[in-house]
Design an enzyme around this catalytic site. Structure first.
Site, PDB file in Angstrom:
ATOM      1  N   GLY A  10     -11.794   5.997  -8.718  1.00  0.00           N
ATOM      2  CA  GLY A  10     -11.470   5.826  -7.296  1.00  0.00           C
ATOM      3  C   GLY A  10     -11.528   4.367  -6.875  1.00  0.00           C
ATOM      4  O   GLY A  10     -11.740   3.469  -7.695  1.00  0.00           O
ATOM      5  N   PHE A  11     -11.341   4.153  -5.581  1.00  0.00           N
ATOM      6  CA  PHE A  11     -11.348   2.798  -5.029  1.00  0.00           C
ATOM      7  C   PHE A  11     -12.703   2.114  -5.289  1.00  0.00           C
ATOM      8  O   PHE A  11     -12.791   1.104  -6.020  1.00  0.00           O
ATOM      9  CB  PHE A  11     -11.044   2.892  -3.524  1.00  0.00           C
ATOM     10  N   ILE A  12     -13.781   2.669  -4.737  1.00  0.00           N
ATOM     11  CA  ILE A  12     -15.100   2.042  -4.908  1.00  0.00           C
ATOM     12  C   ILE A  12     -15.523   2.143  -6.378  1.00  0.00           C
ATOM     13  O   ILE A  12     -16.040   1.181  -6.957  1.00  0.00           O
ATOM     14  CB  ILE A  12     -16.150   2.708  -3.982  1.00  0.00           C
ATOM     15  N   TYR A 153     -15.959  16.795   7.136  1.00  0.00           N
ATOM     16  CA  TYR A 153     -16.302  15.789   6.110  1.00  0.00           C
ATOM     17  C   TYR A 153     -17.749  15.333   6.285  1.00  0.00           C
ATOM     18  O   TYR A 153     -18.532  15.312   5.326  1.00  0.00           O
ATOM     19  CB  TYR A 153     -15.347  14.599   6.208  1.00  0.00           C
ATOM     20  N   LYS A 157     -21.001  15.854   3.780  1.00  0.00           N
ATOM     21  CA  LYS A 157     -21.827  14.755   3.258  1.00  0.00           C
ATOM     22  C   LYS A 157     -23.295  14.966   3.632  1.00  0.00           C
ATOM     23  O   LYS A 157     -24.188  14.749   2.824  1.00  0.00           O
ATOM     24  CB  LYS A 157     -21.342  13.406   3.825  1.00  0.00           C
TER      25      LYS A 157
END
Ligand code: NAD
Length: 315
Positions: A10-12, A153, A157
């Site tokens: 992914g991005f991170i 979302y 989390k």
């Protein structure tokens, strides 16, 4: 250290994998290349990570108690697991909430279980500023999250955080929960505002600002990764940390900063979207004190770097 990174394509994750390899850690990455945004893009991010060195890669989902994933945990014998894999994003969670229960809670429980069964010493979990919901315009401390979520979302989390605490108690591993605040930079997630704006501006298309008067605490990717690395090294006991920049930036300032790079920018305005919060602002005192975390990249510098990357990527 031997480290398993979930969501490493992914991005991170791809930035984190590069940084961990540069520090000399031995890595195993698990990522199913989920279609939330194009898997082709995730393959490119994996290649970006691989520029820094080699690692074991398993293309597998974490939703089921998968034999191959279990085997990797057993064979690799990680000291530390960094769990980033999730479907991110508030807006999609409004139309597909059950996917978030699966990808953000169920997958987390599996990772916690595998970690406990294979004697992992330290698990880190990527949580989100969204767990604070809509708080008044002041910095949020870690203990201010309870019961305020305003999207599926955020609920997923916050629920996953509870499982983290439970499994740390059951298995005795160290648990670190990191709450990220709107991360941006090169390879930024295509569904997020800043990457979307820059893409439009490069194509000479207008950008739409949702919700005038709103502000976000934006974190440049290198600062976010720096915070994760510090947590791997310095976190003690079971703790929750905000990793933000501690500086809310209004949506108007985002548009102005981008206009500095794209003088012909056309800006449209629309109302606030359901599920989005008005304001995020991290109090990072605890991360500064206990992790020696210190975000270094100003918003202007971060945007300049992101625009430069996007111009070369979109070519
Ligand atoms: P991303 O979508 O780029 O990365 C997530 C990766 O996880 C993807 O490559 C995806 O294929 C993988 N994945 C998802 N579910 C999986 C599963 N069940 N099994 C295996 N792989 C799976 O998102 P990102 O922006 O890099 O975010 C990383 C983490 O940080 C996420 O948990 C996200 O919720 C959290 N976070 C991100 C931000 C942000 O601003 N980017 C802010 C707060 C929290």
């Amino acid at each position: 250290m031997k480290i398993i990174v979930t969501g490493g394509a992914g991005f991170i994750g791809s930035h984190l994998v590069r940084a961990l390899l540069k520090e000399g850690h031995e890595l195993a990455v698990i990522d199913e290349l989920h279609h939330y945004y194009p898997p082709e893009r995730k393959k490119e991010q994996l290649e970006f990570a691989r520029e820094a060195g080699s690692f074991v890669f398993l293309k597998k989902g974490l939703l089921t108690d998968d034999e191959e994933v279990g085997l990797l945990f057993k064979k690799f014998r990680a000291d530390c697991v960094i769990h980033l894999a999730a479907i991110p994003g508030v807006q999609k969670s409004l139309t597909a909430p059950l996917e978030y229960v699966d990808y953000d809670i169920k997958a987390t429980v599996n990772v916690l279980k595998f970690s406990g069964e294979t004697n992992v010493k330290h698990v880190l979990f990527a949580s989100s500023s969204s767990v604070y919901g809509d708080l008044p315009n002041s910095p949020v401390k870690e203990e201010m999250a309870a019961g305020r979520v305003v999207s599926p979302y955020a609920a997923a989390k916050y629920g996953a955080e509870s499982f983290c605490h439970a499994y740390a108690a059951l298995y005795g591993f160290q648990m670190t929960i990191l709450r990220f605040f709107t991360v941006y930079g090169p390879w930024g997630r295509p569904d997020m505002a800043i990457p979307g704006f820059i893409k439009n501006l490069i194509r000479n298309e207008p950008i739409t600002l949702f919700g005038g008067g709103t502000a976000r605490d934006y974190t440049y990717i290198d600062d976010c990764v720096g915070g994760i690395l510090s947590a791997v090294k310095s976190a003690k006991g079971n703790q929750v940390y905000n990793l933000g920049s501690a500086q809310p930036i209004s949506i108007e300032k985002v548009a102005d900063t981008l206009a500095g790079h794209f003088p012909d920018a056309k800006v449209l305005r629309s109302g606030r979207r359901v599920g989005d919060v008005n304001f995020t602002w991290a109090d990072i005192t605890k991360a500064k004190r206990e992790l020696d975390y210190s975000p270094r990249i100003s918003f202007e510098e971060g945007i300049a770097r992101t625009v430069e990357w996007a111009k070369s990527y979109e070519k």
